[in-house]
Scaffold this active site. Structure first.
Site, PDB file in Angstrom:
ATOM      1  N   ASP A  29       0.855  -1.191   0.000  1.00 11.90           N
ATOM      2  CA  ASP A  29       0.000   0.000   0.000  1.00 11.90           C
ATOM      3  C   ASP A  29       0.892   1.243   0.000  1.00 11.90           C
ATOM      4  O   ASP A  29       1.886   1.322   0.729  1.00 11.90           O
ATOM      5  CB  ASP A  29      -0.907  -0.014   1.236  1.00 11.90           C
ATOM      6  CG  ASP A  29      -2.062   0.968   1.112  1.00 11.90           C
ATOM      7  OD1 ASP A  29      -3.212   0.520   1.044  1.00 11.90           O
ATOM      8  OD2 ASP A  29      -1.805   2.193   1.082  1.00 11.90           O
ATOM      9  N   HIS A  98     -10.448  -5.169  -3.099  1.00  8.51           N
ATOM     10  CA  HIS A  98      -9.116  -5.378  -2.536  1.00  8.51           C
ATOM     11  C   HIS A  98      -9.221  -5.726  -1.061  1.00  8.51           C
ATOM     12  O   HIS A  98     -10.110  -5.267  -0.359  1.00  8.51           O
ATOM     13  CB  HIS A  98      -8.214  -4.155  -2.731  1.00  8.51           C
ATOM     14  CG  HIS A  98      -8.822  -2.880  -2.231  1.00  8.51           C
ATOM     15  ND1 HIS A  98      -9.770  -2.175  -2.926  1.00  8.51           N
ATOM     16  CD2 HIS A  98      -8.607  -2.187  -1.088  1.00  8.51           C
ATOM     17  CE1 HIS A  98     -10.118  -1.101  -2.249  1.00  8.51           C
ATOM     18  NE2 HIS A  98      -9.429  -1.087  -1.120  1.00  8.51           N
ATOM     19  N   HIS A 100      -7.113  -5.695   2.513  1.00  8.70           N
ATOM     20  CA  HIS A 100      -5.965  -5.123   3.218  1.00  8.70           C
ATOM     21  C   HIS A 100      -5.372  -6.173   4.159  1.00  8.70           C
ATOM     22  O   HIS A 100      -6.106  -6.801   4.923  1.00  8.70           O
ATOM     23  CB  HIS A 100      -6.395  -3.931   4.084  1.00  8.70           C
ATOM     24  CG  HIS A 100      -6.888  -2.740   3.313  1.00  8.70           C
ATOM     25  ND1 HIS A 100      -6.046  -1.731   2.903  1.00  8.70           N
ATOM     26  CD2 HIS A 100      -8.121  -2.400   2.880  1.00  8.70           C
ATOM     27  CE1 HIS A 100      -6.751  -0.798   2.262  1.00  8.70           C
ATOM     28  NE2 HIS A 100      -8.018  -1.187   2.235  1.00  8.70           N
TER      29      HIS A 100
HETATM   30  P1  AMP Z   1      -9.653   1.597   0.403  1.00  9.55           P
HETATM   31  O1  AMP Z   1      -9.655   2.881   1.178  1.00  9.55           O
HETATM   32  O2  AMP Z   1     -10.090   0.411   1.205  1.00  9.55           O
HETATM   33  O3  AMP Z   1     -10.400   1.729  -0.910  1.00  9.55           O
HETATM   34  O4  AMP Z   1      -8.133   1.291   0.084  1.00  9.55           O
HETATM   35  C1  AMP Z   1      -7.466   1.757  -1.020  1.00  9.55           C
HETATM   36  C2  AMP Z   1      -6.011   1.667  -0.676  1.00  9.55           C
HETATM   37  O5  AMP Z   1      -5.260   1.768  -1.860  1.00  9.55           O
HETATM   38  C3  AMP Z   1      -5.526   2.768   0.260  1.00  9.55           C
HETATM   39  O6  AMP Z   1      -4.994   2.182   1.433  1.00  9.55           O
HETATM   40  C4  AMP Z   1      -4.473   3.499  -0.560  1.00  9.55           C
HETATM   41  O7  AMP Z   1      -3.392   3.925   0.209  1.00  9.55           O
HETATM   42  C5  AMP Z   1      -4.069   2.458  -1.563  1.00  9.55           C
HETATM   43  N1  AMP Z   1      -3.544   2.965  -2.808  1.00  9.55           N
HETATM   44  C6  AMP Z   1      -4.051   3.967  -3.572  1.00  9.55           C
HETATM   45  N2  AMP Z   1      -3.300   4.146  -4.672  1.00  9.55           N
HETATM   46  C7  AMP Z   1      -2.288   3.231  -4.609  1.00  9.55           C
HETATM   47  C8  AMP Z   1      -1.183   2.918  -5.446  1.00  9.55           C
HETATM   48  N3  AMP Z   1      -0.952   3.566  -6.606  1.00  9.55           N
HETATM   49  N4  AMP Z   1      -0.335   1.933  -5.067  1.00  9.55           N
HETATM   50  C9  AMP Z   1      -0.564   1.269  -3.918  1.00  9.55           C
HETATM   51  N5  AMP Z   1      -1.592   1.504  -3.084  1.00  9.55           N
HETATM   52  C10 AMP Z   1      -2.443   2.479  -3.419  1.00  9.55           C
END
Ligand code: AMP
Ligand code: ZN
Length: 139
Positions: A29, A98, A100
């Site tokens: 992340d 996704h 976590h």
């Molecule tokens: P959510 O809030 O559950 O939709 O999680 C989305 C996650 O994706 C967040 O924890 C972000 O930090 C992560 N995220 C967003 N863009 C990227 C990226 N380009 N590479 C890796 N993680 C990302």
């Protein structure tokens, strides 16, 4: 499709890959909640976990299980928080399913799943009310 995680799955947008198989990708992340915070995606687009088939979600969780053991062992973590935000009401910001994997360390100050929300009134914790909810869910 204009989807960030589809672009990461295809390699159009780079990521720090942890593990991959034909159907899934795990990567770090970009805004980690703890050291080793990893996101696991199915390569096939679905907007949220609740929109996947049971078979595909079972395969996803089998992959998550393997990656979580690898993270736990190789980072010497003390625990793991594993979960998925489903839809905006739950905090989902990227509309591609996704999971976590958030490594937990003794004394990290974080909470458990129970710290996510606490919205039930005393009445809603009553056994009679809980039985009504049971029926509503099962109908
Ligand atoms: P959510 O809030 O559950 O939709 O999680 C989305 C996650 O994706 C967040 O924890 C972000 O930090 C992560 N995220 C967003 N863009 C990227 C990226 N380009 N590479 C890796 N993680 C990302
Ligand atoms: Zn997507």
């Amino acid at each position: 499709m204009d989807c960030l995680f589809c672009k990461i799955a295809s390699g159009e947008i780079p990521s720090l890959k942890i593990e991959e198989d034909g159907k899934h990708l795990a990567f770090l992340d970009i805004h980690p909640c703890s050291k080793g915070h990893t996101v696991v995606i199915p390569k096939k687009h679905s907007a949220a976990f609740a929109e996947m088939s049971e078979r595909e979600s079972a395969e996803l969780f089998a992959f998550v299980n393997g990656v979580s053991k690898q993270i736990y062992k190789n980072l010497n973590a003390d625990g793991l928080s594993i979960g998925t935000n489903v839809y905006e009401a739950a905090g989902q910001t990227v509309m591609h399913t996704h999971i976590h994997i958030i490594p937990r360390y003794n004394g990290d100050g974080g909470g458990s799943m129970h710290s996510i929300v606490s919205s039930c009134s005393a009445e809603e914790k009553d056994m009679k009310y809980l039985a009504q909810i049971q029926n509503q869910i099962r109908k």
